[in-house]
Design an enzyme around this catalytic site. Structure first.
Site, PDB file in Angstrom:
ATOM      1  N   LYS A 334       0.850  -1.190   0.000  1.00  0.00           N
ATOM      2  CA  LYS A 334       0.000   0.000   0.000  1.00  0.00           C
ATOM      3  C   LYS A 334       0.882   1.235   0.000  1.00  0.00           C
ATOM      4  CE  LYS A 334      -2.993   2.671   3.097  1.00  0.00           C
ATOM      5  NZ  LYS A 334      -3.561   2.750   4.465  1.00  0.00           N
ATOM      6  N   ASP A 339      -2.521  10.720   3.114  1.00  0.00           N
ATOM      7  CA  ASP A 339      -3.911  10.354   3.348  1.00  0.00           C
ATOM      8  C   ASP A 339      -4.624  11.445   4.142  1.00  0.00           C
ATOM      9  OD1 ASP A 339      -6.315   9.089   3.619  1.00  0.00           O
ATOM     10  OD2 ASP A 339      -5.642   7.676   5.161  1.00  0.00           O
ATOM     11  N   LYS A 346      -9.865  13.746   7.709  1.00  0.00           N
ATOM     12  CA  LYS A 346      -9.326  13.522   9.052  1.00  0.00           C
ATOM     13  C   LYS A 346      -9.278  14.840   9.818  1.00  0.00           C
ATOM     14  CE  LYS A 346      -6.242   9.723   7.638  1.00  0.00           C
ATOM     15  NZ  LYS A 346      -6.775   8.640   8.491  1.00  0.00           N
ATOM     16  N   ASP A 357       1.654   6.749   5.455  1.00  0.00           N
ATOM     17  CA  ASP A 357       0.677   5.768   5.001  1.00  0.00           C
ATOM     18  C   ASP A 357       1.141   4.968   3.787  1.00  0.00           C
ATOM     19  OD1 ASP A 357      -1.687   4.604   5.760  1.00  0.00           O
ATOM     20  OD2 ASP A 357      -2.949   5.850   4.478  1.00  0.00           O
ATOM     21  N   ASP A 416     -12.078   7.361   3.909  1.00  0.00           N
ATOM     22  CA  ASP A 416     -10.853   7.220   4.692  1.00  0.00           C
ATOM     23  C   ASP A 416     -10.488   5.757   4.907  1.00  0.00           C
ATOM     24  OD1 ASP A 416      -8.626   8.105   6.045  1.00  0.00           O
ATOM     25  OD2 ASP A 416      -9.669   8.353   7.963  1.00  0.00           O
ATOM     26  N   GLU A 418      -9.385   3.767   2.480  1.00  0.00           N
ATOM     27  CA  GLU A 418      -8.951   3.692   1.081  1.00  0.00           C
ATOM     28  C   GLU A 418      -7.906   2.622   0.825  1.00  0.00           C
ATOM     29  OE1 GLU A 418      -5.559   5.089   2.907  1.00  0.00           O
ATOM     30  OE2 GLU A 418      -7.603   5.777   3.257  1.00  0.00           O
ATOM     31  N   ARG A 420      -7.627  -0.519   1.665  1.00  0.00           N
ATOM     32  CA  ARG A 420      -8.151  -1.818   1.238  1.00  0.00           C
ATOM     33  C   ARG A 420      -8.623  -1.785  -0.217  1.00  0.00           C
ATOM     34  NH1 ARG A 420     -12.442  -1.480   5.985  1.00  0.00           N
ATOM     35  NH2 ARG A 420     -10.528  -0.578   6.854  1.00  0.00           N
TER      36      ARG A 420
END
Length: 574
Positions: A334, A339, A346, A357, A416, A418, A420
């Site tokens: 990933k 993010d 957030k 991230d 949020d 994202e 997966r």
């Protein structure tokens, strides 16, 4: 010649008070390799694993690291002092240092000693004993590599070359230890040039020191002899460089590490390596080819989303008969370079640190790079899902329905969640198209729930095979990239994603119902059915906690990858 007798009073003056390690406090200064602006310090801290004894003459300080019982055995070998240190410290000094530290916890003791001996006279030398715990519990590396990193970082002080001698005993591979040492010397830094004192250092121990530093690492076996096995030394070097690469990427801020820059990093690493090919799908091409997860997550950003597929084909001369029969391994990372949470934005506090991230992509890239450099005798693929979850007029919205590469539709109920989405596209691709692969490993800073499930030191793992789960735990213990299994019960948990208008939602209904496992099962639901029928293995690694420490990347994942792909010299002693 021997040093004259030292009185008790003098001994007390020489020996520092040993204390248990609490937090790093080092004055070492570590700057990323690619800074060229005169505004920023241009120091490069280099780590050498050259076993040559000549390095002892250059060092201004020496660290000796090992378990308390192993250090005692080394100290008792007085005849080897000169060959090890380049001078002869008084045995009573070393014995008193050792007696002042405990074998029940990670502790240090240091002293400034005169360099008396047959060597050329040198200035007084800083000598440090770093004692590791004699015994650890079953879910920790036997040498407690996290503690080793902390001890090294806190003990390397001042300017000049440093020599680190590690008493590895005979059963512990060098690669994981080298990775732990490399973690102590991160590369990225954007502090401006200035003169600071040790008291100016932050709680993480970082400080500015405008001198180039060389760290010489020497490994000693159970008899105090220097380990010179080239295969093991190579594995140590590449493991350390892989960890430092991953740390540098995680530490780099998103204005600099865009999806474009991350992709260029991969090309810079492998464009001159004939064993690695790179395929890149980006921007609108992702949409056209059906990668709805990656495309929709990244379409609102300035730099387009990308799927990079790197394939390593080992050269014929390194393939053994066993290697030719081994199936390929696919690594998926990933790479959300920043993010914001998307339109499900957030908070101010929650958004800070989200440059980290992409830690999963950094970890598998560092491990892949080291495995390639070590000419691992099996085919390895690396898939990097690169996107920025940004806010803009094109950003995906909650309530949108997207189609993933698997063909399944997903109702977005949390932009949020994202990670997966991007991973599911890559896992679907790998399990559909790579017929020669029977193991797919995805790695991600996926959920905050991971820290609740397995803590800050252990990644959470989920697998469709119990034996693969055991293999991963064993690989984690061997590499120091610790991990522990999550609840595996897809038939009980998939209902959390039920949707009235799509095949599934992307976020759980009940956040108190094993949500870390649920996130993994979401990815699993996109595995190609033919891959399941041929009994292919899938391993999910959620490393949100162990991926960072004190606002720095840890390089988590590099060692775990090297152990899983069985890179030469990394997980065993010759």
């Amino acid at each position: 010649m021997m040093m004259p007798f030292i009185s008790t009073a003098m001994m007390l003056l020489l020996i520092s008070r040993a204390s248990a390690f609490t937090r790093p406090n080092t004055t070492s200064q570590l700057i990323t390799r690619h800074h060229s602006s005169k505004l920023f310090a241009s120091t490069v801290t280099t780590i050498s694993f050259d076993p040559s004894i000549d390095v002892r003459e250059k060092a201004t300080s020496t660290l000796v690291i090992g378990r308390h019982s192993t250090l005692k055995s080394l100290i008792e070998q007085q005849d080897s002092y000169v060959s090890l240190f380049g001078f002869r410290p008084h045995p009573d000094i070393l014995s008193s240092m050792h007696e002042s530290i405990s074998g029940n916890q990670a502790t240090t003791s240091h002293v400034i000693v005169p360099t008396v001996g047959p060597a050329i006279p040198r200035p007084p030398h800083r000598l440090t004993l770093c004692s590791l715990q004699n015994k650890v519990t079953r879910h920790n590396h036997p040498l407690s590599l996290h503690s080793m990193t902390d001890l090294v970082k806190s003990s390397v002080k001042g300017k000049g070359p440093v020599r680190i001698m590690v008493c590895v005993e005979d059963e512990y591979p060098l690669g994981p230890i080298a990775g732990a040492i490399g973690r102590a010397f991160p590369l990225f830094n954007k502090k401006t040039k200035s003169k600071k004192t040790e008291s100016d250092a932050g709680e993480d121990g970082d400080n500015d020191d405008e001198e180039e530093r060389m760290i010489h690492v020497t490994f000693l076996d159970s008899k105090g002899r220097v380990v010179k096995n080239q295969l093991e030394i190579d594995a140590a070097r590449e493991a350390a460089e892989g960890v430092r690469l991953a740390c540098r990427l995680v530490d780099t801020h998103p204005e600099e590490l865009t999806t474009t820059a991350f992709a260029q990093e991969c090309h810079d690493l492998f464009d001159n390596d004939d064993t690695v090919t790179i395929e890149e799908i980006k921007g609108e091409e992702l949409k056209e080819k059906g990668y709805g997860g990656i495309y929709n997550v990244g379409k609102g950003a300035t730099h387009p989303p990308r799927l990079l597929i790197l394939t390593y084909d080992p050269p014929k001369d390194v393939l053994t008969e066993e290697g030719e029969e081994q199936s390929a391994i696919t690594l998926v990372g990933k790479g959300i370079v920043y993010d914001t949470g998307g339109l499900a934005i957030k908070s101010r506090v929650g958004m800070c640190g989200m440059k980290h991230d992409m830690g999963g992509a950094a970890g598998v890239l560092g491990g892949f790079t080291a495995a390639v450099r070590l000419r691992t005798p099996r085919k390895i693929r690396l898939m990097l899902c690169l996107a920025e979850n940004a806010i803009g007029p094109k950003s995906v919205r909650n309530d949108d329905i997207i189609t993933q590469y698997s063909g399944k539709t997903v109702e977005i109920n949390n932009s949020d969640a994202e990670g997966r989405l991007v991973l599911s596209d890559a896992v679907a691709h790998a399990t559909k198209h790579f017929d020669d692969s029977d193991l797919v490993v995805d790695m991600a800073t996926l959920t905050g729930a991971q820290l609740v499930s397995t803590g800050k030191m252990h990644a959470a793992i989920l697998s469709n095979k119990e034996e693969l789960e055991h293999t991963a735990v064993k690989a984690g213990l061997a590499s120091g990239d610790l991990c522990y299994p999550l609840l595996y019960a897809p038939e009980l948990l998939k209902k959390e994603f039920n949707s009235k208008v799509a095949d599934m939602k992307n976020s759980v209904k009940d956040r108190s119902n094993a949500q870390c496992s649920c996130a993994g099962h979401f990815i699993e639901s996109h595995i190609d059915s033919n891959y399941v029928e041929r009994d292919g293995g899938w391993l999910h690694v959620d490393m949100a906690g162990p991926g960072t420490k004190a606002e720095r990347g840890t390089g988590y994942g590099v060692g775990l990858v090297l152990s899983l792909v069985e890179a030469p010299g990394f997980s065993s002693r010759s």
